[in-house]
Design a protein around this motif. Structure first.
Motif, PDB file in Angstrom:
ATOM      1  N   HIS A  25     -18.079  16.729   2.632  1.00  0.00           N
ATOM      2  CA  HIS A  25     -17.064  16.544   1.596  1.00  0.00           C
ATOM      3  C   HIS A  25     -15.654  16.811   2.106  1.00  0.00           C
ATOM      4  CE1 HIS A  25     -17.630  16.252  -3.016  1.00  0.00           C
ATOM      5  NE2 HIS A  25     -18.190  15.227  -2.414  1.00  0.00           N
ATOM      6  N   ASP A  31     -12.438  17.975   0.433  1.00  0.00           N
ATOM      7  CA  ASP A  31     -12.886  19.103  -0.382  1.00  0.00           C
ATOM      8  C   ASP A  31     -13.085  20.326   0.506  1.00  0.00           C
ATOM      9  OD1 ASP A  31     -13.820  20.611  -2.475  1.00  0.00           O
ATOM     10  OD2 ASP A  31     -15.775  19.625  -2.600  1.00  0.00           O
ATOM     11  N   SER A 102     -16.575  12.209  -5.951  1.00  0.00           N
ATOM     12  CA  SER A 102     -15.949  13.522  -6.069  1.00  0.00           C
ATOM     13  C   SER A 102     -16.917  14.626  -6.474  1.00  0.00           C
ATOM     14  CB  SER A 102     -14.801  13.462  -7.093  1.00  0.00           C
ATOM     15  OG  SER A 102     -13.787  12.587  -6.644  1.00  0.00           O
ATOM     16  N   ARG A 104     -19.829  17.285  -6.380  1.00  0.00           N
ATOM     17  CA  ARG A 104     -20.411  18.052  -5.290  1.00  0.00           C
ATOM     18  C   ARG A 104     -21.919  18.115  -5.430  1.00  0.00           C
ATOM     19  NH1 ARG A 104     -16.048  22.733  -6.312  1.00  0.00           N
ATOM     20  NH2 ARG A 104     -14.394  22.030  -4.908  1.00  0.00           N
TER      21      ARG A 104
END
Length: 285
Positions: A25, A31, A102, A104
């Motif tokens: 990510h 992220d 987006s 997780r």
């Protein structure tokens, strides 16, 4: 040792080796969070402060905290291989492998530590950015890997002859640079925007305020509305001076702003000299 020393999740990797998942990510959506430390004679300067800020950034992103001992072990391993040099060290923590979007997925975090030798430039060249910082952003004040707007703004500054871009926030106040905090010297004082402006709580910024006050230098945070973005007009007119602070620059006076050569202020010079001395005497303040 020459080149960059890289440690990923407990193992050294080469600069050209594949070390992260293609769906990490940190790569797919940025992220993650990171810290950059100055390396002083083979030691990470202010490491404890950087780890505390890393915790704040990771928590602000809603991620689990990394194992601090694992991070410290990685730092020790990398610096042991780098040797007793000056340079820069970066700690990166990502959310680990996840979906392409987006959202997780539960996954082990990725921890990367990398360092390389290098020297700092004594002076900076700044350009006013046409873009703004959003002081109300979900990641305002967090040091995240979502760095695209900084990359674009810095590229714009470099194309104009600078090496840093300066942002206003949405209220029209001076905020920060793409990778720096900003101090303005005016009226015999060195003044920096407050954290409410949306700027990062810089480690060097904090130490300039602390060490400067300890040494009797007139340094402080600005009052509300005291540093509008137009204060930079005073710098180009010669009525004020400008300083950038960061782990990649320490305390760096600006000598060129928007194509105009500008002078270094007396307090700015004193702050630089103070920091240059104390950051070698106090490795983990």
């Amino acid at each position: 040792m020459t080149g960059t020393v890289i440690w990923v999740a407990g193992a050294f990797v080469g600069e050209d080796e594949r070390a992260l998942s293609a769906v990490d990510h940190g790569i797919t959506v940025g992220d993650g969070a990171f810290e950059t430390c100055t390396v002083v004679d083979g030691q990470a300067f202010a490491l404890t402060r950087h780890l505390r800020r890393l915790e704040r950034s990771v928590t602000g992103l809603g991620l689990d905290l990394p194992d601090e001992q694992q991070v410290r072990d990685g730092v020790s391993a990398v610096l042991g291989r780098l040797g007793r040099v000056d340079g820069r060290l970066r700690i990166t923590v990502t959310a680990g492998p996840g979906p392409l979007g987006s959202n997780r997925a539960p996954a082990a975090q990725t921890v990367v530590v990398a360092a390389a030798a290098g020297a700092m430039a004594p002076e900076g060249r700044a350009v006013r950015s046409p873009w703004t910082r959003n002081e109300r952003s979900a990641i305002a004040g967090l040091k995240t890997t979502s760095y695209a707007e900084n990359v674009v703004a810095l590229a714009d500054a470099v194309a104009k002859g600078g090496d840093e871009a300066l942002f206003a926030n949405t209220l029209g106040d001076l905020c920060e640079g793409t990778g720096t905090n900003v101090f303005v010297e005016r009226g015999g004082e060195l003044v920096t925007p407050t954290l409410a402006s949306g700027c990062l709580a810089g480690i060097t910024r904090a130490l300039v305020l602390e060490w400067g006050a300890e040494a009797g230098l007139p340094v402080r945070e600005a009052k509300e509305g005291e540093l509008p973005f137009t204060v930079l007009d005073e710098v180009t007119r010669g009525d004020a001076q400008l300083v950038l602070t960061s782990s990649g620059r320490n305390v760096q006076p600006v000598t060129w702003l928007d194509g105009v050569d500008v002078a270094v202020g007396e307090v700015s010079r004193a702050a630089r000299e103070l920091f240059d001395r104390l950051h070698r005497e106090r490795v983990d303040p």
